[in-house]
Design a protein around this motif. Structure first.
Motif, PDB file in Angstrom:
ATOM      1  N   SER A   1       3.167   1.189   5.526  1.00  0.00           N
ATOM      2  CA  SER A   1       3.750   0.527   4.367  1.00  0.00           C
ATOM      3  C   SER A   1       4.326  -0.836   4.733  1.00  0.00           C
ATOM      4  CB  SER A   1       4.855   1.399   3.757  1.00  0.00           C
ATOM      5  OG  SER A   1       5.779   1.782   4.755  1.00  0.00           O
TER       6      SER A   1
ATOM      7  N   ARG B   1       0.858  -1.191   0.000  1.00  0.00           N
ATOM      8  CA  ARG B   1       0.000   0.000   0.000  1.00  0.00           C
ATOM      9  C   ARG B   1       0.888   1.233   0.000  1.00  0.00           C
ATOM     10  NH1 ARG B   1      -2.619  -3.183   4.036  1.00  0.00           N
ATOM     11  NH2 ARG B   1      -1.847  -1.824   5.698  1.00  0.00           N
ATOM     12  N   THR B   2       0.554   2.194  -0.839  1.00  0.00           N
ATOM     13  CA  THR B   2       1.421   3.356  -1.007  1.00  0.00           C
ATOM     14  C   THR B   2       0.832   4.633  -0.440  1.00  0.00           C
ATOM     15  OG1 THR B   2       0.493   3.799  -3.209  1.00  0.00           O
ATOM     16  CG2 THR B   2       2.450   2.393  -3.086  1.00  0.00           C
TER      17      THR B   2
ATOM     18  N   THR C   1      12.072   3.659   2.215  1.00  0.00           N
ATOM     19  CA  THR C   1      10.677   4.110   2.144  1.00  0.00           C
ATOM     20  C   THR C   1      10.219   4.197   0.695  1.00  0.00           C
ATOM     21  OG1 THR C   1      11.156   6.519   2.076  1.00  0.00           O
ATOM     22  CG2 THR C   1      11.047   5.479   4.240  1.00  0.00           C
ATOM     23  N   PHE C   2      11.144   4.530  -0.208  1.00  0.00           N
ATOM     24  CA  PHE C   2      10.792   4.584  -1.626  1.00  0.00           C
ATOM     25  C   PHE C   2      10.601   3.180  -2.191  1.00  0.00           C
ATOM     26  CE2 PHE C   2      13.724   8.533  -1.554  1.00  0.00           C
ATOM     27  CZ  PHE C   2      12.722   9.280  -0.978  1.00  0.00           C
ATOM     28  N   GLN C   3      11.465   2.246  -1.780  1.00  0.00           N
ATOM     29  CA  GLN C   3      11.324   0.865  -2.242  1.00  0.00           C
ATOM     30  C   GLN C   3       9.994   0.264  -1.806  1.00  0.00           C
ATOM     31  OE1 GLN C   3      15.365  -0.366  -0.621  1.00  0.00           O
ATOM     32  NE2 GLN C   3      15.239  -1.654  -2.438  1.00  0.00           N
TER      33      GLN C   3
ATOM     34  N   ARG D   1      10.402   9.513   5.872  1.00  0.00           N
ATOM     35  CA  ARG D   1      10.070   9.937   4.511  1.00  0.00           C
ATOM     36  C   ARG D   1       9.817  11.443   4.462  1.00  0.00           C
ATOM     37  NH1 ARG D   1       4.882   7.860   3.733  1.00  0.00           N
ATOM     38  NH2 ARG D   1       5.678   5.797   3.206  1.00  0.00           N
TER      39      ARG D   1
ATOM     40  N   GLU E   1       7.211   1.612  -1.719  1.00  0.00           N
ATOM     41  CA  GLU E   1       6.073   2.097  -2.503  1.00  0.00           C
ATOM     42  C   GLU E   1       5.697   1.118  -3.612  1.00  0.00           C
ATOM     43  OE1 GLU E   1       7.034   5.963  -3.914  1.00  0.00           O
ATOM     44  OE2 GLU E   1       7.175   6.848  -1.907  1.00  0.00           O
ATOM     45  N   ALA E   2       6.674   0.366  -4.094  1.00  0.00           N
ATOM     46  CA  ALA E   2       6.406  -0.629  -5.142  1.00  0.00           C
ATOM     47  C   ALA E   2       7.297  -1.837  -4.895  1.00  0.00           C
ATOM     48  CB  ALA E   2       6.656  -0.031  -6.522  1.00  0.00           C
TER      49      ALA E   2
ATOM     50  N   ARG F   1      14.024  13.164  -5.813  1.00  0.00           N
ATOM     51  CA  ARG F   1      13.260  12.307  -6.724  1.00  0.00           C
ATOM     52  C   ARG F   1      12.764  13.074  -7.945  1.00  0.00           C
ATOM     53  NH1 ARG F   1       9.134   8.531  -3.638  1.00  0.00           N
ATOM     54  NH2 ARG F   1       9.790   7.100  -5.281  1.00  0.00           N
TER      55      ARG F   1
ATOM     56  N   ARG G   1      -0.036   7.556   1.987  1.00  0.00           N
ATOM     57  CA  ARG G   1       0.724   8.061   3.127  1.00  0.00           C
ATOM     58  C   ARG G   1      -0.027   7.875   4.439  1.00  0.00           C
ATOM     59  NH1 ARG G   1       5.043  11.792   2.604  1.00  0.00           N
ATOM     60  NH2 ARG G   1       5.822  11.890   0.487  1.00  0.00           N
TER      61      ARG G   1
ATOM     62  N   THR H   1       7.183   6.812   8.068  1.00  0.00           N
ATOM     63  CA  THR H   1       6.499   8.028   7.628  1.00  0.00           C
ATOM     64  C   THR H   1       7.289   9.263   8.051  1.00  0.00           C
ATOM     65  OG1 THR H   1       4.336   6.959   7.742  1.00  0.00           O
ATOM     66  CG2 THR H   1       4.372   9.366   7.797  1.00  0.00           C
TER      67      THR H   1
END
Length: 309
Positions: free
Chosen positions: A16, A9-10, A46-48, A296, A50-51, A228, A12, A293
């Motif tokens: 995650s 789940r992405t 935290t970016f990883q 991030r 997301e997907a 990013r 906020r 969170t």
């Protein structure tokens, strides 16, 4: 055993990661099984999350106790306190770690302190070597408020380099001065160049500005993309800029030394009081989602460490 697993789940407002029951890892012959006492989370993770890949579990920075030695006879014995850098799966009660990615801890270094060392510390130490090989004396580092920046500034200042650090936070900037930075500026535009080496970690519109700060025959080392945002470089501007300058990409995994060798160096420096991990938050691992969170959103100075009771 229990482990933090990616939810996929992405949003906020949603966690995650979640605590789940998973199989205990079965170490390969060159791996030791470590009972995790503490682990560090990094903003890049935290970016990883997301997907996340279906077969991936997060966690690359751990400290704990060896409960099963490697079958090939390499590495530490059962009962040894260690810090490690596994390829994944470290946010768990147990993790299998290649023995060349482990270092024994001395009594002076706690598990919480050690857990903050691997990714940020390895990156900073290896960046320092690359900076030295590029002939850097006057150095500019962007995005210096995070774990890598704190480590690099202290290591580089001890090596005699003149460091200008970019930090938008006055509080974090003051700490960088304490660690040995000659000056701290709020933005790259405020940095008074030229610099022999510019270490750029933010990307976006900042990289072309940073490139303009490079001295003749200097080097820009690009080691991150924290904003990013895509980078656009006008090479006509580059050719009209610093003579014979170079742009170099850096990835911390590309090294002639093993993680274990460099972790031993970092542990030795901490034990001797020559390196001070900047730990901005320590919490129980049940709060990992909330800590992610905050990390991030840049709500943590330095490293965030989670402990497993």
């Amino acid at each position: 055993m229990k482990a933090m697993t990616a939810t996929g789940r992405t949003g906020r407002s949603e966690p995650s990661v979640e605590l789940a029951a998973v199989d205990q890892p079965q170490p390969r012959p060159n791996e030791a099984l470590v009972k995790v006492e503490a682990y560090s989370v990094n903003r890049g993770e935290t970016f990883q999350l997301e997907a996340p890949r279906p077969d991936w579990r997060p966690g690359k920075d751990v400290a704990g106790l060896v409960v099963q030695a490697a079958a090939d006879g390499s590495g530490p014995a059962v009962g040894t306190r260690v810090v490690g850098h596994p390829p994944q799966g470290g946010w768990a009660e147990y993790v299998a770690v290649p023995t060349d990615s482990l270092a024994e801890l001395t009594d002076e270094v706690s598990a919480v302190t050690a857990a903050a060392l691997p990714l940020a510390g390895l990156t900073a130490l290896r960046l320092l070597r690359v900076t030295a090989s590029a002939g850097g004396r006057r150095v500019l580092i962007t995005g210096a408020s995070g774990g890598v920046g704190h480590y690099f500034v202290e290591l580089a200042a001890a090596a005699g380099l003149e460091i200008t650090a970019v930090s938008s936070s006055p509080e974090r900037g003051a700490r960088l001065l304490e660690l040995g930075a000659v000056r701290v500026v709020r933005t790259i535009d405020d940095a008074e160049g030229p610099f022999d080496v510019v270490l750029e970690s933010t990307g976006g519109p900042n990289l072309p500005v940073a490139l303009a700060k490079v001295a003749r025959r200097g080097t820009l080392i690009w080691f991150g993309q924290a904003s990013r945002q895509p980078v656009t470089l006008d090479f006509f501007d580059f050719f009209a800029g610093p003579e014979s300058a170079a742009i170099r990409h850096f990835h911390y995994a590309d090294s002639d030394t093993t993680y274990g060798q460099d972790l031993r160096t970092l542990v030795r420096l901490v034990a001797a009081g020559r390196l001070h991990p900047e730990i901005g938050l320590v919490a129980d691992w049940s709060g990992t989602a909330d800590v992610l969170t905050r990390l991030r959103d840049r709500g943590v100075r330095g490293n965030a460490v989670l402990t497993i009771a």
